[in-house]
Design an enzyme around this catalytic site. Structure first.
Site, short mmCIF file in Angstrom:
data_model
loop_
_atom_site.label_atom_id
_atom_site.label_comp_id
_atom_site.label_asym_id
_atom_site.label_seq_id
_atom_site.Cartn_x
_atom_site.Cartn_y
_atom_site.Cartn_z
N GLN A 1 57.93 3.33 -38.85
CA GLN A 1 56.84 4.16 -39.38
C GLN A 1 55.67 4.21 -38.39
O GLN A 1 55.18 3.17 -37.96
CB GLN A 1 56.38 3.60 -40.74
CG GLN A 1 55.34 4.45 -41.44
CD GLN A 1 55.87 5.83 -41.85
OE1 GLN A 1 56.98 5.96 -42.34
NE2 GLN A 1 55.07 6.86 -41.61
N LYS B 1 60.18 7.47 -48.64
CA LYS B 1 61.46 7.59 -47.91
C LYS B 1 62.50 6.65 -48.51
O LYS B 1 63.66 7.02 -48.67
CB LYS B 1 61.23 7.28 -46.42
CG LYS B 1 60.43 8.37 -45.71
CD LYS B 1 59.97 7.95 -44.32
CE LYS B 1 59.01 8.99 -43.74
NZ LYS B 1 58.41 8.58 -42.47
N ASP C 1 64.85 9.56 -36.35
CA ASP C 1 63.61 10.34 -36.22
C ASP C 1 63.64 11.21 -34.96
O ASP C 1 62.73 12.00 -34.74
CB ASP C 1 62.39 9.40 -36.14
CG ASP C 1 61.61 9.38 -37.44
OD1 ASP C 1 61.84 10.27 -38.28
OD2 ASP C 1 60.76 8.47 -37.61
#
Ligand code: NAP
Length: 285
Positions: free
Chosen positions: A96, A52, A119
């Protein structure tokens, strides 16, 4: 024989669009920034977050790598995420997952400022999606919708079957399909007669995490098959949740694993970060 929905190719197109949007923001003095928070040293998580960060660099997004030890306390992590939320040079925050055992993941996710929730996992973002209000949507479902757009098929009235009901994939993708006027059926581990339900679908989205659970001979001729699953085989290699070769013989469109939904998830994270930066800039003006 179906056409392959090539996630790598579509992700490249999305990244090019994001790079143009980022260049426009930079020309106005705004450098989009993504905080990438990794707690502990899980090898798979390190690989994911590294890819990412590399993708950010490719499109001109600045990533701020936060690395914290596995024994970080929930309260400290929550405080750190809130600090990042208060910074004007951070437009997106990615924590994460999974977090190490012992950390309250819900508390950490809810500490993410809604405008920086790239997200799309906070209750506010999920609630906005449910209510049909503008907001940041989860990346994998957004990537799936973009792949579906590539087929040129009108989803209005189409029968869509989603396997899996997680907050990360199944539930949000079902809502996005509904937004496009598909008739959506959600399946899960208690669903009876999965084969018949899948066999009725014009669009199948499999997000289960069981290697090749969906048999090729369940697929309706001409259906679109989106395989979200990433399953590592004991002997090495990856397979999806769908039996690829036999499904391919019946479907009109199908995503491969790897190279289907995976690259789209990263591309949509970049798109969300650029969108969050643009929205913050509009608000500040
Ligand atoms: P998850 O949270 O484990 O959810 C799995 C879902 O599948 C649950 O709703 C579960 O039902 C359902 N399920 C399990 N066994 C089933 C069965 N035999 N029949 C029907 N449904 C069944 O997983 P997730 O996070 O959504 O991820 C799903 C898969 O997608 C995983 O392989 C993951 O690695 C992959 N993934 C890929 C990407 C990407 O970028 N490509 C992103 C995210 C996830 P219950 O609710 O009843 O337990």
């Amino acid at each position: 024989m179906s056409t392959i929905l090539d996630g790598k190719l579509v992700a490249q197109a999305v990244q090019a669009e994001v790079a143009r949007a980022v260049a426009a923001l930079r020309a106005r003095g705004v450098v989009p920034g993504l905080a990438t928070v990794l707690v502990g040293d899980d090898p798979a998580s390190r690989v994911y977050i590294g890819s990412k960060e590399r993708a950010c660099a490719q499109v001109g997004i600045r990533s701020l790598g936060e690395r914290l030890p596995a024994d970080t306390r929930t309260a400290d992590l929550v405080a750190r995420v809130r600090e990042l939320g208060a910074r004007s040079d951070v437009h997106g925050i990615l924590v994460q997952l999974p977090l190490p055992a012992g950390i309250d993941a819900d508390a950490v996710i809810e500490a993410i400022a809604p405008g920086k929730d790239v997200d799309g996992l906070t209750a506010i973002s999920q609630g906005r999606l449910l209510a049909g209000r503008p907001g940041l949507r989860p990346c994998t479902p957004l990537g799936i919708m973009r792949l579906l757009r590539e087929t040129g098929r009108d989803l209005a009235g189409a029968r869509a079957v989603v396997l899996g009901r997680s907050l990360l994939v199944g539930k949000p993708v079902a809502l996005l399909l509904l937004e496009q006027h598909a008739t959506v059926t959600m399946c899960h581990s208690r669903t009876r007669d999965l084969a018949a339900t899948v066999g009725d679908a014009d669009v199948v989205v499999a997000a289960v995490g069981h290697p090749e659970l969906v048999r090729g001979d369940w697929i309706k001729e001409g259906a679109i098959v989106i395989d979200v699953g990433i399953n590592r085989l004991p002997g090495g290699g990856l397979v999806g949740d769908v039996e690829f070769a036999s499904a391919r013989a019946r479907a009109a469109w199908i995503t491969p694993v790897p190279g289907g939904v995976g690259p789209m998830t990263v591309a949509m994270l970049l798109a969300n970060t650029a969108a969050a930066a643009a929205a913050a800039t509009r608000e500040a003006a």
